[in-house]
Design a protein around this motif. Structure first.
Motif, PDB file in Angstrom:
ATOM      1  N   LEU A 282      37.524  40.465 -54.511  1.00 34.48           N
ATOM      2  CA  LEU A 282      37.063  40.420 -53.117  1.00 34.48           C
ATOM      3  C   LEU A 282      38.193  40.022 -52.159  1.00 34.48           C
ATOM      4  CD1 LEU A 282      34.611  40.939 -51.379  1.00 34.48           C
ATOM      5  CD2 LEU A 282      33.725  38.693 -52.020  1.00 34.48           C
ATOM      6  N   GLN A 283      39.163  39.271 -52.640  1.00 29.45           N
ATOM      7  CA  GLN A 283      40.339  38.982 -51.788  1.00 29.45           C
ATOM      8  C   GLN A 283      41.025  40.286 -51.414  1.00 29.45           C
ATOM      9  OE1 GLN A 283      42.999  35.883 -53.494  1.00 29.45           O
ATOM     10  NE2 GLN A 283      41.327  35.424 -54.872  1.00 29.45           N
ATOM     11  N   LEU A 289      39.856  46.138 -45.894  1.00 29.98           N
ATOM     12  CA  LEU A 289      38.993  46.486 -44.751  1.00 29.98           C
ATOM     13  C   LEU A 289      39.253  45.615 -43.521  1.00 29.98           C
ATOM     14  CD1 LEU A 289      35.546  47.209 -46.445  1.00 29.98           C
ATOM     15  CD2 LEU A 289      37.393  48.785 -45.878  1.00 29.98           C
ATOM     16  N   GLY A 290      40.202  44.677 -43.621  1.00 26.34           N
ATOM     17  CA  GLY A 290      40.517  43.831 -42.456  1.00 26.34           C
ATOM     18  C   GLY A 290      39.470  42.778 -42.148  1.00 26.34           C
ATOM     19  N   ILE A 291      38.691  42.388 -43.140  1.00 26.63           N
ATOM     20  CA  ILE A 291      37.678  41.334 -42.953  1.00 26.63           C
ATOM     21  C   ILE A 291      38.310  39.981 -43.307  1.00 26.63           C
ATOM     22  CG2 ILE A 291      35.405  40.477 -43.710  1.00 26.63           C
ATOM     23  CD1 ILE A 291      35.223  43.232 -42.438  1.00 26.63           C
ATOM     24  N   PRO A 292      38.186  38.973 -42.453  1.00 29.14           N
ATOM     25  CA  PRO A 292      38.755  37.659 -42.776  1.00 29.14           C
ATOM     26  C   PRO A 292      38.166  37.092 -44.078  1.00 29.14           C
ATOM     27  CG  PRO A 292      38.006  37.719 -40.493  1.00 29.14           C
ATOM     28  CD  PRO A 292      37.529  38.987 -41.134  1.00 29.14           C
ATOM     29  N   CYS A 293      39.038  36.479 -44.889  1.00 25.00           N
ATOM     30  CA  CYS A 293      38.599  35.931 -46.186  1.00 25.00           C
ATOM     31  C   CYS A 293      39.218  34.556 -46.382  1.00 25.00           C
ATOM     32  CB  CYS A 293      39.066  36.882 -47.304  1.00 25.00           C
ATOM     33  SG  CYS A 293      38.717  36.290 -48.966  1.00 25.00           S
ATOM     34  N   LEU A 294      38.392  33.588 -46.743  1.00 26.04           N
ATOM     35  CA  LEU A 294      38.895  32.275 -47.138  1.00 26.04           C
ATOM     36  C   LEU A 294      38.645  32.128 -48.630  1.00 26.04           C
ATOM     37  CD1 LEU A 294      37.551  30.108 -44.165  1.00 26.04           C
ATOM     38  CD2 LEU A 294      39.919  30.869 -44.551  1.00 26.04           C
ATOM     39  N   THR A 295      39.727  31.888 -49.372  1.00 24.41           N
ATOM     40  CA  THR A 295      39.602  31.798 -50.830  1.00 24.41           C
ATOM     41  C   THR A 295      39.481  30.333 -51.239  1.00 24.41           C
ATOM     42  OG1 THR A 295      40.715  33.882 -51.190  1.00 24.41           O
ATOM     43  CG2 THR A 295      40.792  32.319 -53.005  1.00 24.41           C
ATOM     44  N   LYS A 312      43.281  33.695 -46.807  1.00 20.08           N
ATOM     45  CA  LYS A 312      43.910  32.381 -46.731  1.00 20.08           C
ATOM     46  C   LYS A 312      43.332  31.543 -47.880  1.00 20.08           C
ATOM     47  CE  LYS A 312      44.996  28.848 -43.333  1.00 20.08           C
ATOM     48  NZ  LYS A 312      44.898  28.451 -41.915  1.00 20.08           N
ATOM     49  N   VAL A 313      44.209  30.894 -48.628  1.00 20.29           N
ATOM     50  CA  VAL A 313      43.764  30.113 -49.797  1.00 20.29           C
ATOM     51  C   VAL A 313      43.615  28.675 -49.356  1.00 20.29           C
ATOM     52  CG1 VAL A 313      44.384  29.434 -52.151  1.00 20.29           C
ATOM     53  CG2 VAL A 313      45.005  31.707 -51.307  1.00 20.29           C
TER      54      VAL A 313
END
Ligand code: UD1
Length: 361
Positions: A282-283, A289-295, A312-313
């Motif tokens: 999912l990261q 797709l340019g969707i913000p992700c916080l890992t 961003k981890v």
């Protein structure tokens, strides 16, 4: 004509194998593929539904290994695969990703003198408490052809002494599936089923043992999600592994669902404002797709998603998760020239097939 065994076992394998199988079927003079499902994942929601939605045919073999300890599961896969590989030895065994099915079948094949291609080679979290990291290191050290998704993977492999002639940068085949299915996912009614408005919710997934096996850690993450859900709806499809631990934890206003199929989940995260996850795949999908992700981990084996993408981890501290999430919900991503990483273009399966042909001559 090359006889190949294509191995799948767990949910994240299916979207990597589907484009490869489809490309091989377009080249009947070059490839004769056999699809082998180890049965590591077996629930309809974790397996059959993905086969149907991704257009994967019924596997030629299903080893039906099911769940167990790492040793039990790995051993059962090896015992199940060995007679098939011995009975009709292929020219290549192709393994994808980093699950127990990946190392188990690679090990069987290589000891029978069958060439092994590893799709998604060279990723390293440098965290040996992750079972996947052990699977990655071992699979890469024995595979003949190492097919990589991002430039740092080749660096990692060369640092481990692997001959660069075995390494090919082919791009990300999971993104082939993503791009091919975006349009079909628009037909999913998951947003209305869950009462959600596009870009007005946060999607969450959690299944890493380090996050979900201990009630203390999971409670810390759930506390952050509850806080976020006071501002925007939070939707959380629950992996079977997470279900047990979650039972004893108060989840407040968070919307919990069963695991979702490929198309529903694609629709869900692609329409979200923000994704919180500990998944590897999912990261990459959010970056594409340019969707913000916080890992919600301490590290990532997929650094290109941070350097070029939207990831961003941030670890699992409650306050940190809430602060980082609210910042994005209120003001969006900080600009950093985000782009889709090289060769995440929907054509990785073509390059994978070409490289297997080239390595066979
Ligand atoms: C596995 C992979 C992980 C991958 C994940 C994606 C390994 C070591 N781990 O983790 O890398 O990110 O798949 O989902 O290979 N279960 C069910 N139904 C199923 C499958 C599993 O209920 O169809 C439950 C069982 O209780 C099982 C638990 O989930 O004990 C864990 O399953 P397992 O295959 O061992 O690992 P995952 O956590 O799914």
């Amino acid at each position: 004509m090359l006889n190949v065994h294509l191995i799948v076992g767990a949910r994240p394998n299916f979207m990597k194998a589907a484009p490869i199988l489809s490309e091989m079927r377009k080249r009947p003079k070059q490839f004769s593929p056999t699809l082998i499902h180890t049965g590591q994942h077996y629930d309809a929601a974790m397996s059959t539904q993905f086969f149907d939605e991704l257009g994967l045919p019924q596997p030629d073999y299903n080893l039906g290994v099911g769940s167990g300890t790492h040793a039990e599961q790995t051993a059962r896969i090896m015992l199940g695969y060995e007679p098939i590989a011995t009975g009709m030895p292929p020219d290549w065994t192709i393994v994808v990703g980093d699950v127990n099915s990946t190392i188990a079948c690679a090990l069987v094949a290589v000891k029978l003198g069958i060439r092994v291609a590893h799709v998604e080679a060279g990723l390293r979290s440098r965290d040996r408490t992750m079972p996947e990291e052990i699977n990655r290191i071992l699979t890469d050290s024995i595979a003949d052809l190492l097919l990589t998704t991002e430039p740092t993977a080749e660096e990692n492999l060369r640092n481990e002494g692997i001959d660069s002639r075995r390494i090919r940068f082919v791009g990300n085949v999971m993104i082939d599936s993503l791009l091919a299915n975006l349009r079909s996912a628009e037909r999913s009614d998951i947003l209305s089923r869950c009462g959600l408005e596009s870009r007005e919710f946060v999607a969450v997934t959690l299944h890493r043992p380090s996050n979900v096996d201990s009630p203390e850690t999971l409670s810390r993450i759930i506390a952050a999600m509850r806080e976020i859900s006071r501002r925007v709806p939070v939707i959380f499809p629950v992996h079977p592994r997470t279900r047990e631990t979650l039972r004893g934890i108060e989840t407040g206003d968070i919307t919990l669902t069963e695991p979702l199929g490929y198309l529903d989940f694609l629709r869900l995260f692609s329409q979200s404002k923000l994704v919180l996850t500990d998944s590897g795949g999912l990261q990459e999908e959010t970056t594409a797709l340019g969707i913000p992700c916080l890992t919600l981990r301490e590290n990532t084996e997929r650094p290109v998603t941070v350097e070029m993408g939207t990831n961003k981890v941030i670890g699992t501290n409650t306050e940190r998760i809430v602060t980082e999430a609210l910042r994005i919900i209120e003001s969006g991503l900080e600009p950093n020239n985000r782009k889709r990483p090289p060769l995440w273009d929907g054509r990785a399966a073509v390059r994978i097939c070409d490289e297997i042909i080239a390595a066979s001559s």
